[in-house]
Design a protein around this motif. Structure first.
Motif, PDB file in Angstrom:
ATOM      1  N   PRO A  84       1.053  -1.332  -0.153  1.00  0.00           N
ATOM      2  CA  PRO A  84       0.189   0.086  -0.069  1.00  0.00           C
ATOM      3  C   PRO A  84       1.295   1.325   0.105  1.00  0.00           C
ATOM      4  O   PRO A  84       2.302   0.904   0.640  1.00  0.00           O
ATOM      5  CB  PRO A  84      -0.287  -0.191   1.139  1.00  0.00           C
ATOM      6  CG  PRO A  84      -0.974  -1.179   1.969  1.00  0.00           C
ATOM      7  CD  PRO A  84       0.640  -1.942   1.158  1.00  0.00           C
ATOM      8  N   ASP A  86       0.464   3.835   1.398  1.00  0.00           N
ATOM      9  CA  ASP A  86       1.070   4.944   2.883  1.00  0.00           C
ATOM     10  C   ASP A  86       2.066   3.343   4.010  1.00  0.00           C
ATOM     11  O   ASP A  86       2.439   4.572   3.988  1.00  0.00           O
ATOM     12  CB  ASP A  86      -0.928   5.019   3.713  1.00  0.00           C
ATOM     13  CG  ASP A  86      -1.171   5.289   3.438  1.00  0.00           C
ATOM     14  OD1 ASP A  86      -0.597   6.361   2.552  1.00  0.00           O
ATOM     15  OD2 ASP A  86      -2.339   5.502   3.558  1.00  0.00           O
ATOM     16  N   ASP A 101      -9.148  -1.089  -8.244  1.00  0.00           N
ATOM     17  CA  ASP A 101      -9.721  -1.075  -7.054  1.00  0.00           C
ATOM     18  C   ASP A 101      -9.654  -2.300  -6.500  1.00  0.00           C
ATOM     19  O   ASP A 101      -9.294  -3.704  -6.895  1.00  0.00           O
ATOM     20  CB  ASP A 101     -11.161  -1.678  -8.176  1.00  0.00           C
ATOM     21  CG  ASP A 101     -12.484  -1.798  -7.383  1.00  0.00           C
ATOM     22  OD1 ASP A 101     -11.947  -2.340  -6.232  1.00  0.00           O
ATOM     23  OD2 ASP A 101     -13.531  -1.032  -7.898  1.00  0.00           O
ATOM     24  N   ALA A 102      -8.794  -1.705  -5.195  1.00  0.00           N
ATOM     25  CA  ALA A 102      -8.517  -3.123  -3.843  1.00  0.00           C
ATOM     26  C   ALA A 102      -9.886  -3.836  -3.467  1.00  0.00           C
ATOM     27  O   ALA A 102      -9.112  -5.245  -3.476  1.00  0.00           O
ATOM     28  CB  ALA A 102      -7.968  -1.793  -3.149  1.00  0.00           C
ATOM     29  N   HIS A 147      -4.050   9.770  -8.257  1.00  0.00           N
ATOM     30  CA  HIS A 147      -5.239   9.546  -7.831  1.00  0.00           C
ATOM     31  C   HIS A 147      -6.342  10.091  -7.669  1.00  0.00           C
ATOM     32  O   HIS A 147      -7.623   8.609  -8.374  1.00  0.00           O
ATOM     33  CB  HIS A 147      -5.161   9.817  -6.000  1.00  0.00           C
ATOM     34  CG  HIS A 147      -5.649   8.494  -5.211  1.00  0.00           C
ATOM     35  ND1 HIS A 147      -5.490   8.510  -3.374  1.00  0.00           N
ATOM     36  CD2 HIS A 147      -5.930   7.580  -5.863  1.00  0.00           C
ATOM     37  CE1 HIS A 147      -6.368   7.484  -3.588  1.00  0.00           C
ATOM     38  NE2 HIS A 147      -6.875   6.224  -4.257  1.00  0.00           N
ATOM     39  N   LYS A 151      -9.514   7.530  -9.800  1.00  0.00           N
ATOM     40  CA  LYS A 151     -10.963   7.791  -8.533  1.00  0.00           C
ATOM     41  C   LYS A 151     -12.194   7.978  -9.477  1.00  0.00           C
ATOM     42  O   LYS A 151     -13.590   7.020  -9.903  1.00  0.00           O
ATOM     43  CB  LYS A 151     -10.668   8.746  -7.908  1.00  0.00           C
ATOM     44  CG  LYS A 151     -10.043   8.165  -6.398  1.00  0.00           C
ATOM     45  CD  LYS A 151     -10.432   8.265  -5.246  1.00  0.00           C
ATOM     46  CE  LYS A 151     -10.219   8.874  -4.264  1.00  0.00           C
ATOM     47  NZ  LYS A 151      -9.595   9.106  -2.368  1.00  0.00           N
ATOM     48  N   SER A 158     -13.607   2.214  -3.355  1.00  0.00           N
ATOM     49  CA  SER A 158     -12.151   1.332  -2.973  1.00  0.00           C
ATOM     50  C   SER A 158     -10.811   1.580  -4.229  1.00  0.00           C
ATOM     51  O   SER A 158      -9.677   0.792  -4.055  1.00  0.00           O
ATOM     52  CB  SER A 158     -12.114   0.238  -2.701  1.00  0.00           C
ATOM     53  OG  SER A 158     -12.342  -1.041  -4.438  1.00  0.00           O
ATOM     54  N   SER A 160      -7.562   2.854  -5.089  1.00  0.00           N
ATOM     55  CA  SER A 160      -6.517   2.900  -3.853  1.00  0.00           C
ATOM     56  C   SER A 160      -4.877   2.705  -4.630  1.00  0.00           C
ATOM     57  O   SER A 160      -4.386   1.614  -5.612  1.00  0.00           O
ATOM     58  CB  SER A 160      -6.256   1.792  -3.193  1.00  0.00           C
ATOM     59  OG  SER A 160      -7.959   1.344  -2.370  1.00  0.00           O
ATOM     60  N   TYR A 162      -0.672   1.575  -4.000  1.00  0.00           N
ATOM     61  CA  TYR A 162       0.352   1.058  -4.019  1.00  0.00           C
ATOM     62  C   TYR A 162       1.400   1.462  -4.649  1.00  0.00           C
ATOM     63  O   TYR A 162       1.999   2.336  -5.647  1.00  0.00           O
ATOM     64  CB  TYR A 162      -0.080  -0.248  -4.941  1.00  0.00           C
ATOM     65  CG  TYR A 162      -1.435  -1.260  -3.463  1.00  0.00           C
ATOM     66  CD1 TYR A 162      -1.574  -1.913  -3.148  1.00  0.00           C
ATOM     67  CD2 TYR A 162      -2.395  -1.004  -4.514  1.00  0.00           C
ATOM     68  CE1 TYR A 162      -2.826  -2.102  -2.271  1.00  0.00           C
ATOM     69  CE2 TYR A 162      -4.198  -0.672  -3.728  1.00  0.00           C
ATOM     70  CZ  TYR A 162      -4.121  -1.468  -2.789  1.00  0.00           C
ATOM     71  OH  TYR A 162      -5.182  -1.836  -2.670  1.00  0.00           O
TER      72      TYR A 162
END
Length: 167
Positions: A84, A86, A101-102, A147, A151, A158, A160, A162
């Motif tokens: 991920p 973060d 799409d996680a 991002h 989206k 979801s 996300s 990575y």
């Protein structure tokens, strides 16, 4: 923002900028550039010399086992250091940035073959990636704008980010 510090590849922003506006036909020397295909992993892999999984040369018998990676999920899954966004390593600049799409594509830090996945190169706060709609390399101004763009494109809750360190 992309983290600052040690680079995980040997390129400069000017090297990446040289790709801006170029179609994959001007980047791939193996002749694999059908407009209907997604070329984000293909661009990233040619730019950085990545050869994981299925290569563009594998699409033609005469050039098999040559070229650059063409599939986003094979690229992500083939990297030793990934996860991920973060959780990316501190003090590293020059990472691959993946968006997917996680809920549909990620299980135990492995990316599946489903749709809605994309990859770019995050360096000095900007993202270089291949726009399949424009059929050319583009640069997003920030991680946040990259991002948000996906989206909107993928219409998911979801969607996300990575990271992946370049081998």
């Amino acid at each position: 923002m992309c983290p600052g510090g040690a680079m995980s590849f040997n390129m400069k922003a000017a090297d990446l900028d040289a790709y801006l506006g170029k179609p994959i036909a001007k980047i791939c020397d193996r002749g694999y550039h059908p407009d209907a295909e997604n070329h984000c992993a293909h661009f990233v892999s040619h730019a950085l010399g990545i050869t994981i999984g299925t290569l563009c040369g594998d699409m033609n018998y005469a050039t098999r086992h040559t070229g650059a990676t063409i599939r986003v999920n094979e690229l992500y899954n083939g990297l030793r250091s990934r996860g991920p966004w973060d959780n990316r390593p501190p003090g590293t600049d020059g990472l691959l940035i993946f968006v997917t799409d996680a809920n549909r594509n990620m299980i135990n830090n492995r990316m599946g073959q489903g749709p809605q996945k994309h990859v770019g190169i995050c360096y000095m706060g900007k993202i270089w990636n291949y726009s399949n709609g424009r059929h050319a390399v583009v640069r997003d101004a920030s991680v946040e704008s990259f991002h948000l763009k996906f989206k909107r494109t993928y219409h998911g809750t979801s969607i996300s980010l990575y990271f992946g360190e370049v081998p």
